[in-house]
Design an enzyme around this catalytic site. Sequence first.
Site, PDB file in Angstrom:
ATOM      1  N   ARG A 181       0.843  -1.188   0.000  1.00 18.18           N
ATOM      2  CA  ARG A 181       0.000   0.000   0.000  1.00 18.18           C
ATOM      3  C   ARG A 181       0.885   1.247   0.000  1.00 18.18           C
ATOM      4  NH1 ARG A 181      -1.914  -3.640   3.927  1.00 18.18           N
ATOM      5  NH2 ARG A 181      -4.003  -4.475   3.519  1.00 18.18           N
ATOM      6  N   LYS A 189      -1.481  -2.825   8.130  1.00 20.43           N
ATOM      7  CA  LYS A 189      -2.631  -2.463   8.953  1.00 20.43           C
ATOM      8  C   LYS A 189      -2.610  -3.249  10.254  1.00 20.43           C
ATOM      9  CE  LYS A 189      -5.815  -1.042   5.275  1.00 20.43           C
ATOM     10  NZ  LYS A 189      -7.141  -1.269   4.644  1.00 20.43           N
ATOM     11  N   HIS A 205      -3.005   2.319  -5.969  1.00 19.29           N
ATOM     12  CA  HIS A 205      -3.652   1.067  -5.576  1.00 19.29           C
ATOM     13  C   HIS A 205      -3.848   0.152  -6.782  1.00 19.29           C
ATOM     14  CE1 HIS A 205      -4.882  -0.362  -1.701  1.00 19.29           C
ATOM     15  NE2 HIS A 205      -5.957  -0.930  -2.187  1.00 19.29           N
ATOM     16  N   ARG A 225      -1.098  -2.228  -7.000  1.00 20.35           N
ATOM     17  CA  ARG A 225      -1.301  -3.319  -6.047  1.00 20.35           C
ATOM     18  C   ARG A 225      -2.290  -4.339  -6.632  1.00 20.35           C
ATOM     19  NH1 ARG A 225      -1.247  -4.538  -0.456  1.00 20.35           N
ATOM     20  NH2 ARG A 225      -3.233  -5.148   0.477  1.00 20.35           N
ATOM     21  N   HIS A 261      -3.412  -9.173   3.487  1.00 23.52           N
ATOM     22  CA  HIS A 261      -4.852  -9.210   3.754  1.00 23.52           C
ATOM     23  C   HIS A 261      -5.125 -10.016   5.025  1.00 23.52           C
ATOM     24  CE1 HIS A 261      -5.944  -8.475  -0.750  1.00 23.52           C
ATOM     25  NE2 HIS A 261      -5.793  -7.354  -0.088  1.00 23.52           N
ATOM     26  N   TYR A 304      -9.743 -10.912  -6.322  1.00 25.43           N
ATOM     27  CA  TYR A 304      -8.896 -10.896  -7.506  1.00 25.43           C
ATOM     28  C   TYR A 304      -9.156 -12.094  -8.413  1.00 25.43           C
ATOM     29  CZ  TYR A 304      -6.525  -7.210  -5.024  1.00 25.43           C
ATOM     30  OH  TYR A 304      -6.260  -6.046  -4.368  1.00 25.43           O
TER      31      TYR A 304
END
Length: 337
Positions: free
Chosen positions: A188, A212, A283, A286, A309, A318
């Site tokens: 990110r 994150k 993004h 990514r 993730h 995806y």
Amino acid sequence: MLDHWRCSGERRGMARPRSTGSRRPDLRAVRSALPAALGDAVDRFERHLAVERGLSTHTVRGYVGDVVSLLAHLAGDADPASLAELDVLVLRDWLSRQHADGAGRATLARRAASARTFTRWAFRNGLLSADPGPRLAAPSKQRKLPAVLRVDQVGAAMRASAAGAEQGDPVALRDHALLELLYATGVRVAELCGLDVDDVDRERRVIRVIGKGDRERVAPFGVPADQALGRWLSDGRPKLAQLHSGAALFLGVRGGRLDPRAVRRVVHDAIGAVPGAPDVGPHALRHSAATHLLEGGADLRSVQELLGHATLATTQLYTHVTVERLKAIHDRTHPRT
């Protein structure tokens, strides 16, 4: 469901205020105007999110902004205003007014999630006698397939970027290195900007990423990214580094840590120069990296680990992208379509 929200205020006998549009008022002013008890609840909730849960500043700001809006709505309809008055009818009426003011499905879904997080916390801390959050429903957020670049489009952008860096300009060297690293690792933008020089292991060709929730992961990169990083570190970064630069990997023109907005401009300019490429931001690199990995035979678990993730369900998006691309190729090339 929206009709259910619209009538909830009428059942409670509330006068419907005039719509003020979808744009929010100044939340700082709204927050400061809350009754003391409600303001104290917001302060405690904010500390819980930031300290106990360790959420990012951006995430905390989003949660708190939604809760301030909710409690301002409660304060305007309750006399005297008390958190004990917060029930599912108040929640539904709040969302109904958000919808009337033009909030979309994704915004309503996010605000409903914020409200449920707050009521769950308030119930666990004895501020509510019951948690009304589980009874609050909101329109499901429609997940759009992310924009994905073709392999040849990414290649064209990287070749143009490399050509621009040939003269040794430090900004051009930096831009080429960050483009290669974004696509190679799928990180990110915030993760890229947070990298320090010591987070790069060029011998093993991996970077250490703090994602994150402060989750740490390792992301590999290939030879093109390694070469671009090598030139940036040897020929570019020293020319921009200042005493205040610290250990930041990527620097701005004044020597400070590179800002995500600058990265977005770099990506927009690089991709925008490719004929036929969609108008995308960082993004999309990514998304493209994940899609190209899956199309090349990578398994979902590996791509999940690479992207950081929390759940496999996010990565599975995806697979839909790759199916759509295969269908498009089939429709364009098969003689019997």
